[in-house]
Design an enzyme around this catalytic site. Structure first.
Site, PDB file in Angstrom:
ATOM      1  N   GLY A   1       0.807  -1.222   0.000  1.00  0.00           N
ATOM      2  CA  GLY A   1       0.000   0.000   0.000  1.00  0.00           C
ATOM      3  C   GLY A   1       0.829   1.256   0.000  1.00  0.00           C
ATOM      4  O   GLY A   1       0.317   2.344  -0.258  1.00  0.00           O
TER       5      GLY A   1
ATOM      6  N   HIS B   1     -32.143  18.125  -6.147  1.00  0.00           N
ATOM      7  CA  HIS B   1     -32.405  19.118  -5.106  1.00  0.00           C
ATOM      8  C   HIS B   1     -32.991  18.424  -3.878  1.00  0.00           C
ATOM      9  O   HIS B   1     -33.824  17.523  -4.025  1.00  0.00           O
ATOM     10  CB  HIS B   1     -33.413  20.155  -5.618  1.00  0.00           C
ATOM     11  CG  HIS B   1     -33.843  21.145  -4.585  1.00  0.00           C
ATOM     12  ND1 HIS B   1     -33.079  22.226  -4.227  1.00  0.00           N
ATOM     13  CD2 HIS B   1     -34.963  21.201  -3.802  1.00  0.00           C
ATOM     14  CE1 HIS B   1     -33.706  22.920  -3.292  1.00  0.00           C
ATOM     15  NE2 HIS B   1     -34.863  22.306  -3.012  1.00  0.00           N
TER      16      HIS B   1
ATOM     17  N   VAL C   1       7.980  16.873  -1.200  1.00  0.00           N
ATOM     18  CA  VAL C   1       8.542  15.529  -1.208  1.00  0.00           C
ATOM     19  C   VAL C   1       9.509  15.373  -2.375  1.00  0.00           C
ATOM     20  O   VAL C   1       9.509  16.171  -3.317  1.00  0.00           O
ATOM     21  CB  VAL C   1       7.439  14.451  -1.300  1.00  0.00           C
ATOM     22  CG1 VAL C   1       6.536  14.499  -0.076  1.00  0.00           C
ATOM     23  CG2 VAL C   1       6.611  14.629  -2.564  1.00  0.00           C
TER      24      VAL C   1
ATOM     25  N   GLY D   1       0.945  20.111   4.658  1.00  0.00           N
ATOM     26  CA  GLY D   1       1.089  21.061   5.749  1.00  0.00           C
ATOM     27  C   GLY D   1      -0.231  21.583   6.264  1.00  0.00           C
ATOM     28  O   GLY D   1      -0.473  21.629   7.476  1.00  0.00           O
TER      29      GLY D   1
ATOM     30  N   GLY E   1       1.283  23.556   1.651  1.00  0.00           N
ATOM     31  CA  GLY E   1       0.706  22.690   0.631  1.00  0.00           C
ATOM     32  C   GLY E   1      -0.312  21.773   1.287  1.00  0.00           C
ATOM     33  O   GLY E   1      -0.675  21.947   2.459  1.00  0.00           O
TER      34      GLY E   1
END
Length: 482
Positions: A40, A461, A288, A201, A198
């Site tokens: 993962g 709606h 990163v 953060g 970003g």
């Protein structure tokens, strides 16, 4: 075919890697995936999924703190149990980690447990797994095979990325955190500095703020969440500050002094004035960088640029038979980009007709702070910079019945159209559940839908999605409810 010989070997089992492996197996390729730490990848174990579990706890905390707004009374005080909050997040991650293992088994994909290196064209050498894999938070995947030499006609590098560190402000795991430490705090800090606004953060800033922490965000650029549309960014900032965040833009952390159990961040503004901010911890969220080291790329002459593998629109490197996808192949560094990039790559390898190269302009971005932010395509500024004559539509949450009923009436839906063709070139949102709404515009842009077709689409709606249509109508002077 020899036991250690495959049609396709994928290095890395993050979202890009494991999805590519599944598609590869579906296409009839004998497939293996090499993983050094945890099935993962970062997204499932330390990124996308566990952070959303943390943010869900923060969201419930927010609702409980304002429960009187809904005509309800809660006896007693709502407190955050940091151990329980973190434990829930880790259990969510572990559940999905096991799910990836089941998918590998279901699709007859061999999991090779260890650290891979390109040993030549068509050759992969697998050594011992990473030491991190032995930590309690990293359950080892059930591997089919381990250390040894393997061969494959096609090798796909999907090794992901890691937190970028600024010289002199390197994370130490105790006082200066990356998202790894920020995700599993043993105790809640009283005061926190987040360096970078970003998605990573601002999501952690939002989480800790909701947990009662005094949070200051320091952003080098002039706007919070710099990649977003300027108007959306301003509205998001207003709501984040209203919620209690302190945001300093056009500022940078020049150095950090460490004490025994706290830090002093020296923050310099655009005028050169430096202010010390004392906090218990600092989160470094300055981006990163791709995991390209120790893979054997240099020996094979595989081109890299600014820490990422250089590829074409189909994941192909400059060396035949070697491919790269996901974060290691460059921005945008998003899980859904990695997944689709991997599918494109393997389908091109399989020779499926009509496979299109990745169009990065159609990749949505989502930030799960409070309020949420989501976008796809060009910002208003970028569209104008391209010389486009545009129409801009806006619709506020305050004019939507469902938003008012939810008690979430602060936000905006913004659409950008090419005036000449009616093409939707950008959509930007801030407000409740916009990360779930953005896909409607993503589908529309992929289908090259025009404003006329969107205006004649019936939205249910009462829903938040009605604002999407109203924003389109507003761009053409036909808004109905505002």
């Amino acid at each position: 075919m020899a036991d250690n010989s495959y049609d396709v070997i994928i290095i890395g089992s993050g979202p890009g890697g494991y999805v590519t492996a599944i598609r590869s197996a579906q296409l009839g390729f004998k497939t293996a995936i090499v993983e050094r730490e945890h099935l993962g990848g970062i997204c499932l174990n330390w990124g996308c999924i566990p952070t959303k579990a943390l943010l869900r706890s923060a969201e419930v905390m927010d609702y409980a703190s304002h429960i009187g707004n809904y005509g309800l009374t809660l006896d007693g005080t709502v407190k955050a149990d940091v151990t329980a909050v973190v434990d829930r997040s880790r259990k969510v991650s572990a559940r999905l980690n096991g799910g990836v293992g089941m998918l590998m088994k279901k699709n007859k994909i061999d999991v090779i447990w260890g650290e891979a290196k390109l040993a030549g064209k068509g050759k992969v050498s697998v050594g011992k797994p990473s030491k991190k894999a032995m930590e309690p938070q990293h359950p080892a995947p059930k591997a089919t095979k381990g250390e040894g030499d393997y061969t494959a006609k096609h090798i796909i590098v999907a090794t992901g990325a890691r937190p970028r560190a600024l010289p002199g402000i390197e994370p130490d795991g105790k006082l200066i955190w990356t998202y790894f430490e920020a995700m599993v705090p043993q105790t809640m800090p009283r005061k926190l500095v987040v360096m970078g606004s970003g998605a990573i953060g601002i999501e952690f800033a939002s989480f800790y703020n909701s947990m009662g922490v005094d949070v200051t965000v320091v952003e080098l650029m002039d706007q919070v969440m710099p990649v977003e549309d300027e108007e959306i960014s301003k509205l998001a900032r207003k709501q984040l500050e209203k919620h209690g965040l302190t945001i300093l833009t056009g500022a940078k952390v020049t150095k950090v002094d460490k004490k025994s159990d706290s830090v002093v961040a020296h923050v310099e503004d655009k005028d050169g004035k430096t202010t010390p901010i004392e906090a218990d911890r600092l989160i470094s969220a300055v981006g990163v960088q791709g995991n390209i080291e120790n893979l054997g790329l240099e020996a094979l002459g595989i081109k890299t640029d600014r820490g990422c593998v250089v590829i074409d629109g189909y994941g192909r490197t400059n060396v035949e038979g070697i491919y790269a996808i996901g974060d290691v192949a460059g921005p945008p560094m998003l899980a859904h980009k990695a997944e689709h990039e991997g599918v494109i790559c393997i389908e091109k390898i399989a020779g499926i007709p009509g496979v299109h190269a990745m169009d990065k302009s159609l990749i949505p971005g989502c930030t799960y702070c409070h309020p949420q932010v989501a976008s796809v395509g060009l910002t208003e500024k970028a569209a104008k910079a391209e010389g486009r004559d545009i129409r801009v539509g806006r619709f506020p949450f305050a004019a939507n019945g469902k938003a008012i009923a939810l008690g979430e009436d602060q936000g905006l839906i913004k659409t950008i159209f090419d005036k000449k063709t009616g093409q939707l070139v950008g959509a930007h949102m801030v407000g409740a559940e916009v990360t779930e709404l953005i896909q409607g515009f993503v589908v529309a842009m992929n289908l090259e839908t025009t404003e006329e077709e969107l205006m004649h689409t019936v939205f249910p709606h009462p829903t938040l999605s009605e604002m999407m249509k109203e924003s389109v109508l507003d761009a053409y002077g036909r808004v109905l409810n505002s």
